[in-house]
Design a protein around this motif. Structure first.
Motif, mmCIF file in Angstrom:
data_model
loop_
_atom_site.group_PDB
_atom_site.id
_atom_site.type_symbol
_atom_site.label_atom_id
_atom_site.label_comp_id
_atom_site.label_asym_id
_atom_site.label_seq_id
_atom_site.Cartn_x
_atom_site.Cartn_y
_atom_site.Cartn_z
ATOM 1 N N ALA A 21 -39.926 -84.181 21.000
ATOM 2 C CA ALA A 21 -39.533 -83.111 21.227
ATOM 3 C C ALA A 21 -38.123 -82.815 20.813
ATOM 4 O O ALA A 21 -37.668 -81.748 20.513
ATOM 5 N N ASN A 22 -37.204 -83.940 20.843
ATOM 6 C CA ASN A 22 -35.836 -83.972 20.425
ATOM 7 C C ASN A 22 -35.931 -83.731 18.879
ATOM 8 O O ASN A 22 -35.424 -82.819 18.659
ATOM 9 N N ALA A 23 -36.841 -84.102 18.314
ATOM 10 C CA ALA A 23 -36.798 -84.007 16.677
ATOM 11 C C ALA A 23 -37.318 -82.605 16.442
ATOM 12 O O ALA A 23 -36.743 -81.946 15.509
ATOM 13 N N ALA A 24 -38.076 -82.079 17.087
ATOM 14 C CA ALA A 24 -38.526 -80.733 16.978
ATOM 15 C C ALA A 24 -37.358 -79.753 17.070
ATOM 16 O O ALA A 24 -37.113 -78.862 16.293
ATOM 17 N N PHE A 25 -36.594 -79.806 18.428
ATOM 18 C CA PHE A 25 -35.373 -79.294 18.598
ATOM 19 C C PHE A 25 -34.376 -79.440 17.527
ATOM 20 O O PHE A 25 -34.126 -78.276 16.927
ATOM 21 N N VAL A 26 -34.101 -80.586 16.972
ATOM 22 C CA VAL A 26 -33.245 -80.679 16.015
ATOM 23 C C VAL A 26 -33.516 -80.195 14.729
ATOM 24 O O VAL A 26 -32.696 -79.717 14.031
ATOM 25 N N ASP A 27 -34.838 -80.162 14.172
ATOM 26 C CA ASP A 27 -35.298 -79.480 13.077
ATOM 27 C C ASP A 27 -35.169 -77.903 13.124
ATOM 28 O O ASP A 27 -34.978 -77.421 12.143
ATOM 29 N N ARG A 28 -35.430 -77.485 14.396
ATOM 30 C CA ARG A 28 -35.487 -76.000 14.549
ATOM 31 C C ARG A 28 -33.763 -75.655 14.230
ATOM 32 O O ARG A 28 -33.441 -74.508 13.538
ATOM 33 N N VAL A 29 -33.056 -76.255 15.053
ATOM 34 C CA VAL A 29 -31.476 -76.141 14.721
ATOM 35 C C VAL A 29 -31.113 -75.931 13.176
ATOM 36 O O VAL A 29 -30.398 -75.009 12.696
ATOM 37 N N VAL A 30 -31.497 -77.014 12.635
ATOM 38 C CA VAL A 30 -31.288 -77.056 11.042
ATOM 39 C C VAL A 30 -31.817 -75.722 10.644
ATOM 40 O O VAL A 30 -30.998 -75.164 9.644
ATOM 41 N N ASP A 31 -33.026 -75.572 10.598
ATOM 42 C CA ASP A 31 -33.738 -74.194 10.174
ATOM 43 C C ASP A 31 -32.988 -72.995 10.255
ATOM 44 O O ASP A 31 -32.739 -72.250 9.660
ATOM 45 N N LEU A 32 -32.308 -72.955 11.633
ATOM 46 C CA LEU A 32 -32.118 -71.641 12.116
ATOM 47 C C LEU A 32 -30.492 -71.486 11.435
ATOM 48 O O LEU A 32 -30.030 -70.263 10.926
ATOM 49 N N ILE A 33 -29.788 -72.578 11.344
ATOM 50 C CA ILE A 33 -28.527 -72.488 10.739
ATOM 51 C C ILE A 33 -28.679 -72.357 9.263
ATOM 52 O O ILE A 33 -27.986 -71.518 8.883
ATOM 53 N N ARG A 37 -27.055 -69.098 7.055
ATOM 54 C CA ARG A 37 -26.576 -69.428 5.850
ATOM 55 C C ARG A 37 -27.022 -68.437 4.834
ATOM 56 O O ARG A 37 -26.381 -67.857 3.974
ATOM 57 N N GLN A 38 -28.337 -68.326 4.694
ATOM 58 C CA GLN A 38 -29.091 -67.631 3.613
ATOM 59 C C GLN A 38 -28.919 -66.134 3.863
ATOM 60 O O GLN A 38 -28.634 -65.473 2.723
ATOM 61 N N GLN A 39 -28.526 -65.799 5.117
ATOM 62 C CA GLN A 39 -28.265 -64.162 5.155
ATOM 63 C C GLN A 39 -26.953 -63.830 4.673
ATOM 64 O O GLN A 39 -26.639 -62.732 4.557
ATOM 65 N N GLU A 40 -26.053 -64.949 4.700
ATOM 66 C CA GLU A 40 -24.830 -64.654 4.390
ATOM 67 C C GLU A 40 -24.554 -65.016 2.774
ATOM 68 O O GLU A 40 -23.510 -64.859 2.078
ATOM 69 N N GLY A 41 -25.756 -65.211 1.890
ATOM 70 C CA GLY A 41 -25.781 -65.536 0.513
ATOM 71 C C GLY A 41 -25.215 -67.096 0.129
ATOM 72 O O GLY A 41 -24.870 -67.350 -0.938
ATOM 73 N N LEU A 42 -25.335 -67.798 1.346
ATOM 74 C CA LEU A 42 -24.822 -69.215 1.194
ATOM 75 C C LEU A 42 -25.985 -70.135 0.987
ATOM 76 O O LEU A 42 -27.300 -69.872 1.301
ATOM 77 N N GLY A 43 -25.765 -71.366 0.283
ATOM 78 C CA GLY A 43 -26.880 -72.294 0.096
ATOM 79 C C GLY A 43 -27.325 -72.982 1.321
ATOM 80 O O GLY A 43 -26.507 -73.078 2.162
ATOM 81 N N PRO A 44 -28.468 -73.526 1.426
ATOM 82 C CA PRO A 44 -28.801 -74.468 2.731
ATOM 83 C C PRO A 44 -27.961 -75.780 2.689
ATOM 84 O O PRO A 44 -27.788 -76.292 1.750
#
Length: 152
Positions: A21-33, A37-44
């Motif tokens: 459960a923690n790993a899934a939440f952490v992965d999702r946070v990374v994806d959302l960040i 960043r992509q919406q602002e034209g920044l690299g991942p």
């Protein structure tokens, strides 16, 4: 989820974490960040295991002490924690913390709505990150979040 076994970290007994459960939440946070960043034209930002370890330890420490802070109970700062976790030779470091939001979507939305947190998450100087999450039911906030950002 069964209770994790405690381990000693910097003089504070903390539970071992990163159950599924923690790993899934952490992965999702990374994806959302990275989506923001992509919406602002920044690299991942690329996940870095040492940053993830440092962030996870701080999330646990905050939960165990009931204190939202960039300083750990043993007095270590983000810089010290990140370096102790093996992330050395860095050229930029930053951190965002939160307590209370119950989902990755809520916590990332909270950070992005705050000008200071948003600036840190969208800073083009950063190239890597590590996220930590810990839920501890008998605390004031329950959900504890940390993201460490860095570049070498």
């Amino acid at each position: 989820m069964p209770a994790p076994e405690p381990v000693e970290v910097s003089g504070l007994a903390l539970p071992t974490v990163v159950a599924s459960a923690n790993a899934a939440f952490v992965d999702r946070v990374v994806d959302l960040i990275n989506a923001a960043r992509q919406q602002e034209g920044l690299g991942p930002l690329s996940p870095a295991a040492s940053l993830t370890g440092a962030a996870q330890r701080q999330a646990c420490a905050m939960a165990e002490t009931g204190r939202l802070s960039h300083t750990a109970p043993d007095g270590s700062t983000m810089v010290g924690r990140v370096q102790a976790a093996g992330y050395t030779g860095w050229s930029a470091l930053g951190e965002v913390v939160a307590a209370g939001p119950t989902s990755p979507e809520e916590v990332v939305a909270y950070w992005l709505a705050s000008p200071d947190h948003r600036a840190r998450l969208l800073d083009p100087a950063y190239t890597e990150l590590g996220a930590g999450y810990y839920y501890l039911s008998n605390t004031i906030y329950g959900h504890w979040w940390v993201v460490d950002l860095a570049a070498r």
